[in-house]
Motif scaffolding. Structure first.
Motif, PDB file in Angstrom:
ATOM      1  N   ASP A  57      64.732  26.850  69.040  1.00 26.62           N
ATOM      2  CA  ASP A  57      63.539  26.477  68.272  1.00 26.62           C
ATOM      3  C   ASP A  57      63.297  27.438  67.105  1.00 26.62           C
ATOM      4  O   ASP A  57      62.163  27.804  66.813  1.00 26.62           O
ATOM      5  N   TYR A  60      66.568  26.953  61.939  1.00 27.15           N
ATOM      6  CA  TYR A  60      67.247  25.671  61.735  1.00 27.15           C
ATOM      7  C   TYR A  60      67.014  25.119  60.338  1.00 27.15           C
ATOM      8  O   TYR A  60      67.380  23.979  60.048  1.00 27.15           O
ATOM      9  N   TYR A  61      66.436  25.927  59.462  1.00 27.96           N
ATOM     10  CA  TYR A  61      66.254  25.489  58.079  1.00 27.96           C
ATOM     11  C   TYR A  61      66.478  26.659  57.130  1.00 27.96           C
ATOM     12  O   TYR A  61      65.938  27.751  57.320  1.00 27.96           O
ATOM     13  N   VAL A  66      68.985  21.611  56.332  1.00 26.95           N
ATOM     14  CA  VAL A  66      68.338  21.517  57.635  1.00 26.95           C
ATOM     15  C   VAL A  66      69.416  21.208  58.669  1.00 26.95           C
ATOM     16  O   VAL A  66      70.302  20.380  58.440  1.00 26.95           O
ATOM     17  N   TYR A  70      68.384  19.301  64.333  1.00 27.77           N
ATOM     18  CA  TYR A  70      66.935  19.207  64.228  1.00 27.77           C
ATOM     19  C   TYR A  70      66.476  18.119  63.261  1.00 27.77           C
ATOM     20  O   TYR A  70      65.294  18.069  62.923  1.00 27.77           O
ATOM     21  N   SER A  71      67.375  17.284  62.793  1.00 28.74           N
ATOM     22  CA  SER A  71      67.004  16.283  61.791  1.00 28.74           C
ATOM     23  C   SER A  71      67.160  14.868  62.333  1.00 28.74           C
ATOM     24  O   SER A  71      68.199  14.550  62.948  1.00 28.74           O
ATOM     25  N   CYS A  73      63.311  15.975  61.740  1.00 25.72           N
ATOM     26  CA  CYS A  73      62.394  16.810  62.508  1.00 25.72           C
ATOM     27  C   CYS A  73      61.053  16.088  62.618  1.00 25.72           C
ATOM     28  O   CYS A  73      60.339  15.949  61.623  1.00 25.72           O
ATOM     29  N   ARG A  77      55.087  20.807  62.943  1.00 23.71           N
ATOM     30  CA  ARG A  77      55.423  22.121  62.385  1.00 23.71           C
ATOM     31  C   ARG A  77      56.648  22.056  61.481  1.00 23.71           C
ATOM     32  O   ARG A  77      56.767  22.817  60.531  1.00 23.71           O
ATOM     33  N   CYS A  78      57.571  21.116  61.751  1.00 25.32           N
ATOM     34  CA  CYS A  78      58.722  20.940  60.868  1.00 25.32           C
ATOM     35  C   CYS A  78      58.270  20.331  59.550  1.00 25.32           C
ATOM     36  O   CYS A  78      58.784  20.677  58.489  1.00 25.32           O
ATOM     37  N   HIS A  79      57.336  19.430  59.619  1.00 27.84           N
ATOM     38  CA  HIS A  79      56.881  18.716  58.432  1.00 27.84           C
ATOM     39  C   HIS A  79      56.275  19.672  57.413  1.00 27.84           C
ATOM     40  O   HIS A  79      56.403  19.481  56.209  1.00 27.84           O
ATOM     41  N   ASN A  86      61.129  14.163  56.945  1.00 27.60           N
ATOM     42  CA  ASN A  86      60.301  14.356  58.122  1.00 27.60           C
ATOM     43  C   ASN A  86      59.192  13.322  58.231  1.00 27.60           C
ATOM     44  O   ASN A  86      58.682  12.839  57.235  1.00 27.60           O
ATOM     45  N   PRO A  98      61.706  20.937  68.592  1.00 26.53           N
ATOM     46  CA  PRO A  98      61.866  19.613  67.977  1.00 26.53           C
ATOM     47  C   PRO A  98      63.241  19.002  68.199  1.00 26.53           C
ATOM     48  O   PRO A  98      63.398  17.779  68.176  1.00 26.53           O
TER      49      PRO A  98
END
Length: 273
Positions: A57, A60-61, A66, A70-71, A73, A77-79, A86, A98
């Motif tokens: 976690d 990853y970016y 990305v 994780y895509s 996402c 929180r990723c957004h 996203n 995610p």
């Protein structure tokens, strides 16, 4: 009096009264165990790595890349973290990594894949361990009972895999931006993502389910020339399904690891232009 057809003392699997009574477990003299052992080691290495990365976690970016693990996402929180494809489906209440959301679909596709079934059946379950080497199990029910009957959902995971490949294609397009999201960038990461998405598409389209969807249930190919040509292309890819399965498995792990290194500050993405 012995007739020569009695079951072997350790009767099981193919060792029944209807088979030849051979005392040796098999008659192969080559190192037949190398292939299943290498398969098991390769798959185990990927499982360990992907599990670690999925639950990590973090890292990853690294703009504009990305991780494919994780895509897309889907967590909130990723957004807010990057400008990738996203959709904050899961709000602030989502506390798990995610990657757990999205990895279900590509992993489900691979776990039910015809080639991977053969690979881990032989590598982990010894069913059978190799050609002309009997399996140690006393009975064989195939994929007719739980849980293996669930392998039939492979065709549905194929549709999900198409969506995932589409998202990763979009990620690859975004990889032509720089860290400030300006277009016209190409770095080593862009090349890594390009190679990965080409292998992902080749593996996905080489799937047996795809081949059936494209050209299956046609009585006359001559009446469907477009589908026949498409079926021919998919069939040629299908001939390399095993190689594409391994190549795409390695490439997706390398793409994730590359993003991890960049996000960790190990080095700066080399830029070509």
């Amino acid at each position: 009096m012995a007739t020569g057809t009695e079951p072997h003392p350790n009767s099981g699997g193919v060792r029944t009264g209807t088979r030849a009574a051979i005392a040796a477990p098999h008659l192969r003299t080559d190192r037949w165990w190398l292939a299943p052992a290498a398969t098991a080691a390769g798959l185990l290495a990927f499982v360990v790595y992907s599990t670690w990365r999925a639950f990590a976690d973090a890292r990853y970016y690294a703009a504009p890349y990305v991780s494919p693990f994780y895509s897309p996402c889907l967590a909130e929180r990723c957004h807010t973290m990057h400008a990738g494809p996203n959709a904050p489906v899961f709000g602030s209440w989502w506390g798990i990594s995610p990657a757990i959301i999205i990895l279900i679909f590509p992993l489900g596709f691979r776990l039910t894949c015809y080639y991977y079934r053969k690979a881990y059946y032989r590598g982990f379950w010894l069913s059978p361990p190799a050609c002309a080497v009997p399996e140690p199990h006393r009975k064989y029910t195939g994929e007719t009972r739980l849980p293996l009957i669930l392998q039939n959902v492979h065709r549905y995971f194929f549709y999900a895999a198409l969506l995932v490949a589409g998202v990763l294609t979009y990620d690859t397009v975004l990889a032509f931006r720089d860290e400030n999201y300006r277009w016209g960038h190409m770095g080593l990461g862009t090349v890594v993502f390009l190679v990965n998405i080409l292998l992902i598409w080749a593996y996905t389209l080489s799937c047996h389910s795809c081949r059936h969807i494209v050209g299956g249930r046609l009585k006359h190919f001559s009446r469907h020339p477009v589908r026949y040509r498409a079926w021919g292309v998919v069939s040629r890819l299908n001939d390399r399904h095993m190689q594409l399965a391994w190549a795409s498995l390695v490439s997706v792990a390398l793409a994730d690891f590359y993003v991890f290194l960049l996000a960790s500050g190990a080095f700066t993405d080399p830029r070509f232009f």
